[in-house]
Scaffold this motif. Structure first.
Motif, PDB file in Angstrom:
ATOM      1  N   THR A 182      11.972  37.967  11.168  1.00  8.42           N
ATOM      2  CA  THR A 182      13.228  38.403  11.204  1.00  8.42           C
ATOM      3  C   THR A 182      13.755  39.286  10.165  1.00  8.42           C
ATOM      4  O   THR A 182      14.293  40.615  10.350  1.00  8.42           O
ATOM      5  CB  THR A 182      14.349  37.340  11.400  1.00  8.42           C
ATOM      6  OG1 THR A 182      14.033  36.587  12.361  1.00  8.42           O
ATOM      7  CG2 THR A 182      15.902  37.632  11.615  1.00  8.42           C
ATOM      8  N   VAL A 240      17.662  43.201  20.359  1.00 10.08           N
ATOM      9  CA  VAL A 240      17.626  42.626  21.590  1.00 10.08           C
ATOM     10  C   VAL A 240      16.793  41.227  21.745  1.00 10.08           C
ATOM     11  O   VAL A 240      15.483  41.295  21.378  1.00 10.08           O
ATOM     12  CB  VAL A 240      16.951  43.413  22.736  1.00 10.08           C
ATOM     13  CG1 VAL A 240      17.005  42.679  23.998  1.00 10.08           C
ATOM     14  CG2 VAL A 240      17.913  44.979  22.945  1.00 10.08           C
ATOM     15  N   SER A 241      17.297  40.100  21.980  1.00  7.23           N
ATOM     16  CA  SER A 241      16.697  38.717  21.921  1.00  7.23           C
ATOM     17  C   SER A 241      16.790  38.122  23.296  1.00  7.23           C
ATOM     18  O   SER A 241      17.876  38.456  23.935  1.00  7.23           O
ATOM     19  CB  SER A 241      17.325  38.002  20.692  1.00  7.23           C
ATOM     20  OG  SER A 241      17.309  38.753  19.424  1.00  7.23           O
ATOM     21  N   LYS A 244      21.155  33.969  23.567  1.00  7.39           N
ATOM     22  CA  LYS A 244      22.405  34.105  22.694  1.00  7.39           C
ATOM     23  C   LYS A 244      22.030  33.293  21.240  1.00  7.39           C
ATOM     24  O   LYS A 244      22.603  33.778  20.289  1.00  7.39           O
ATOM     25  CB  LYS A 244      23.510  33.496  23.166  1.00  7.39           C
ATOM     26  CG  LYS A 244      24.801  33.460  22.366  1.00  7.39           C
ATOM     27  CD  LYS A 244      25.251  34.966  22.299  1.00  7.39           C
ATOM     28  CE  LYS A 244      26.628  34.932  21.392  1.00  7.39           C
ATOM     29  NZ  LYS A 244      27.751  33.694  21.924  1.00  7.39           N
ATOM     30  N   SER A 247      20.305  35.556  18.979  1.00  5.76           N
ATOM     31  CA  SER A 247      21.129  36.677  18.717  1.00  5.76           C
ATOM     32  C   SER A 247      22.001  36.031  17.444  1.00  5.76           C
ATOM     33  O   SER A 247      22.143  36.482  16.318  1.00  5.76           O
ATOM     34  CB  SER A 247      21.978  37.169  19.534  1.00  5.76           C
ATOM     35  OG  SER A 247      20.887  37.740  20.505  1.00  5.76           O
ATOM     36  N   THR A 250      19.851  35.512  14.309  1.00  4.21           N
ATOM     37  CA  THR A 250      19.646  36.853  13.487  1.00  4.21           C
ATOM     38  C   THR A 250      20.793  37.474  12.892  1.00  4.21           C
ATOM     39  O   THR A 250      20.728  38.112  11.704  1.00  4.21           O
ATOM     40  CB  THR A 250      19.345  37.854  14.530  1.00  4.21           C
ATOM     41  OG1 THR A 250      18.251  37.354  15.400  1.00  4.21           O
ATOM     42  CG2 THR A 250      18.788  39.214  14.114  1.00  4.21           C
ATOM     43  N   VAL A 267      27.765  40.599  17.497  1.00  2.00           N
ATOM     44  CA  VAL A 267      26.910  39.920  18.600  1.00  2.00           C
ATOM     45  C   VAL A 267      27.538  40.057  19.732  1.00  2.00           C
ATOM     46  O   VAL A 267      28.501  39.816  20.068  1.00  2.00           O
ATOM     47  CB  VAL A 267      26.618  38.583  18.085  1.00  2.00           C
ATOM     48  CG1 VAL A 267      25.694  37.795  19.264  1.00  2.00           C
ATOM     49  CG2 VAL A 267      25.979  38.289  16.914  1.00  2.00           C
ATOM     50  N   MET A 285      23.583  42.959  18.064  1.00  2.00           N
ATOM     51  CA  MET A 285      22.762  41.873  18.386  1.00  2.00           C
ATOM     52  C   MET A 285      23.211  41.717  19.861  1.00  2.00           C
ATOM     53  O   MET A 285      24.313  41.348  20.157  1.00  2.00           O
ATOM     54  CB  MET A 285      22.640  40.720  17.457  1.00  2.00           C
ATOM     55  CG  MET A 285      21.762  40.826  16.368  1.00  2.00           C
ATOM     56  SD  MET A 285      22.478  42.024  15.115  1.00  2.00           S
ATOM     57  CE  MET A 285      23.764  41.216  14.419  1.00  2.00           C
ATOM     58  N   GLN A 287      21.739  40.566  24.316  1.00  2.00           N
ATOM     59  CA  GLN A 287      20.521  40.036  25.227  1.00  2.00           C
ATOM     60  C   GLN A 287      20.508  41.044  26.217  1.00  2.00           C
ATOM     61  O   GLN A 287      21.503  41.925  26.639  1.00  2.00           O
ATOM     62  CB  GLN A 287      21.200  38.769  26.017  1.00  2.00           C
ATOM     63  CG  GLN A 287      21.356  37.646  24.839  1.00  2.00           C
ATOM     64  CD  GLN A 287      22.701  37.625  24.124  1.00  2.00           C
ATOM     65  OE1 GLN A 287      23.722  37.679  24.876  1.00  2.00           O
ATOM     66  NE2 GLN A 287      22.781  37.568  22.808  1.00  2.00           N
TER      67      GLN A 287
END
Length: 614
Positions: A182, A240-241, A244, A247, A250, A267, A285, A287
């Protein structure tokens, strides 16, 4: 949604921050309220101060926008330590090469940290974070934030990934869980954003100076307009993760680096998507589902994004997000956009798919590919049948299982059942799964972080990327479906150089998948019985054992638990259970038959005539 940060006011706004930058001397400030101050101005000033205080006390949930404005105490500490060199806090334990050849020194560093790089002209890895000082986008405040957060020496993946991204190279990064991936992309990402903001601000100042040279009183208005244009600049970086929760985590790490840097982040969620102007956000950040949908609808402009990070990239493609990922990549159409993929495991199929969208990427691998961390002590525990799992877990807890403990199950229904069973045992337990609301899931994660929850029952929802530094034990209550899932589950412990323990329950039905897990354990240096490594490899086309359904987590016999019906039988049948209604000779009736006497080896069973003769 309000953006709370200590930046200059936007054009036409009357914020107290703009007045604070042009504050008069103390004597003049004391006399100002008496001369020209009105009740309305005083009220506005008090309102602004209360808003700033609320911004400092805002919860770190990742829902609201947050910025790098430091709290008053942090600003005072930074001012007091302004003359100290933050680079002195970083350690450099790498060997120096006598020849002075930078290529040889880079190879020595890579070999000592087991860094493998493939690609054309890879940049040398970092020796220390102090090497970043003086580079574009880096300042003493950023280095001070980095050292203040406890990051004094880069990990192997951070050494190579940071220099590669700063050089503008596209990247495929594979490193074990808990190795600092990260920060490996957040630090160069933040430096890149600050460099772009500085370039934009310099261009705006030059344009303002060229256009407003003839006007006398236009300097203050031009400065305000330039600051406002800078604050309304477009989105520059996206992470992009798959979930949630990842994110938000991060964002939590990024917020450690932000104080005093005037960088705005958010986010993407249902709350922020409704009332946020993302042109005023620097780092996002998100999804893939929500981001792809908003990009198609034109609610988010990604055309100016210069850095796109796909975190846990293999999970993104595995979950069927390929269409949304393609949409996001296509929307990031800036010619200078750099794309990077980070994960602990990267199957060949995912790697081939990723290489189709990357331009001349560097592939960075730390350690062995697709292996678990060597700091985790792993062992397999045979439990016989499904009923033995709960007995084994209770026995481990009774023997003194070291909390906090993370328990993984296969489905959300089983997570609820195991949560209920352990709660009745008096264990401080909680669960997290997809049926819960976002607030309930966040509360479960927060309670587990601060120690209110000793045992957290989870599905694979948080098996990817979630960073719980204090987890001592991971229990795979249900056998993982693949070696990739096993590596990510086990990786929730033994992070950042700490030690941990991972226990995996297996039963007779899991024998077909046991060999793959045993090979992963052996590669990590764990002791594995030889017979496990000699098991036949499960064929891909062979149907795996079904995942245990709801109602299976209990130590009660199936007959008592279901009122005389065997678990899995059809309703409406006889108490024996499993057969058709009214059909005898099935279910419990078969179980009550006396066992036949085994035939002794070397002797044939007696015939009817022989018995009569005897």
């Amino acid at each position: 949604m309000e953006i709370f940060e200590g930046q200059p006011a936007q054009p036409g706004a009357t914020a107290p921050a703009a007045a604070e930058q042009q504050a008069p001397p103390p004597a003049a400030a004391a006399a100002a309220p008496e001369e020209g101050g009105t009740k309305k101005q005083k009220k506005r000033k008090r309102k602004g101060e209360s808003g700033a205080a609320a911004a400092d006390d805002a919860p770190d949930g990742g829902i609201a926008l947050f910025s790098g404005q430091a709290a008053p105490d942090a600003e005072a500490a930074a001012a007091a330590a302004g003359h100290a060199d933050p680079a002195a806090k970083f350690t450099d334990s790498e060997p120096h090469v006598a020849t002075g050849d930078p290529f040889e020194e880079a190879n020595v560093i890579r070999k000592s940290h087991r860094i493998k790089v493939s690609g054309t002209a890879p940049p040398p890895p970092l020796r220390s974070f102090a090497e970043l000082e003086g580079k574009p986008g880096c300042c003493k405040r950023l280095l001070g934030n980095l050292a203040g957060a406890g990051f004094t020496e880069p990990t192997p993946i951070q050494r190579q990934a940071a220099t590669a991204l700063l050089a503008g190279r596209e990247l495929l990064a594979v490193a074990p869980t808990g190795s600092g991936k990260t920060l490996g992309f957040l630090l160069p990402l933040l430096m890149l954003v600050r460099r772009l903001k500085a370039e934009e601000h310099a261009a705006e100042q030059a344009a303002a100076a060229a256009g407003g040279e003839g006007s006398e009183g236009g300097s203050g208005g031009d400065e305000e307009e330039g600051e406002g244009a800078r604050s309304s600049s477009s989105l520059k970086a996206v992470v992009v993760s798959p979930t949630k929760e990842l994110s938000v985590q991060t964002a939590r790490v990024l917020k450690l680096l932000l104080p005093g840097l005037r960088t705005r982040c958010s986010v993407l969620s249902k709350a922020t998507a409704a009332g946020t102007d993302f042109n005023k956000v620097d780092i996002l950040m998100a999804q893939p589902l929500r981001l792809g949908a908003m990009a198609e609808e034109g609610k988010i402009d990604l055309s100016s994004v210069r850095l796109l990070i796909l975190d846990e990239a293999d999970k993104l493609f595995e979950l069927g997000f390929t269409e949304q990922i393609d949409t996001v990549i296509a929307a990031c159409r800036h010619r200078g956009c750099t794309r990077a993929l980070f994960s602990a495991t990267l199957p060949e199929a995912v790697e081939n798919l990723a290489r189709s969208v990357l331009k001349d990427p560097l592939r960075v691998t730390v350690g062995e590919r697709n292996t678990a961390a060597s700091s985790v002590q792993q062992r397999l525990l045979f439990v016989g049948r499904e009923e033995g799992k709960l007995l084994a877990l209770r026995q481990l807890i009774g023997e003194g299982l070291k909390p906090p403990v993370l328990v993984f199950v296969a489905t959300k229904d089983r997570a609820k059942e195991l949560h209920r069973e352990l709660m009745y045992d008096g264990v401080h337990v909680d669960s997290i799964h997809a049926d819960q609301s976002q607030a309930a899931r966040q509360a479960a994660v927060d309670n587990f972080r601060i120690g209110r929850t000793w045992v957290l029952v989870a599905t694979d929802l948080i098996g990817r990327g979630m960073d719980f530094l204090g987890v001592n034990t991971v229990v795979n209550f249900d056998f993982p479906r693949s070696t990739t899932d096993y590596i990510h589950r086990v990786g929730r412990t033994g992070r950042a150089g700490r030690s941990g323990e991972a226990i995996t329950f297996f039963k007779e039905d899991d024998a077909g998948q046991l060999r793959g897990i045993a090979n992963v354990m052996k590669a990590a240096g764990c002791e594995v019985p030889a017979w496990m490594l000699e098991l036949k490899k499960e064929r891909r086309h062979r149907k795996r054992a079904p995942v245990p359904g709801a109602g299976g987590i209990s130590t009660e016999p199936a007959k008592q638990k279901h009122g005389g019906r065997q678990h899995g039988g059809k309703p409406g049948g006889k108490p024996g259970g499993g057969g058709k209604p009214g059909r005898p000779g099935s279910g419990a009736a078969k179980q009550q038959r006396p066992a036949q006497r085994p035939v002794q080896q070397g002797r044939q069973p007696a015939t009817k005539k022989q018995k009569q003769a005897a």
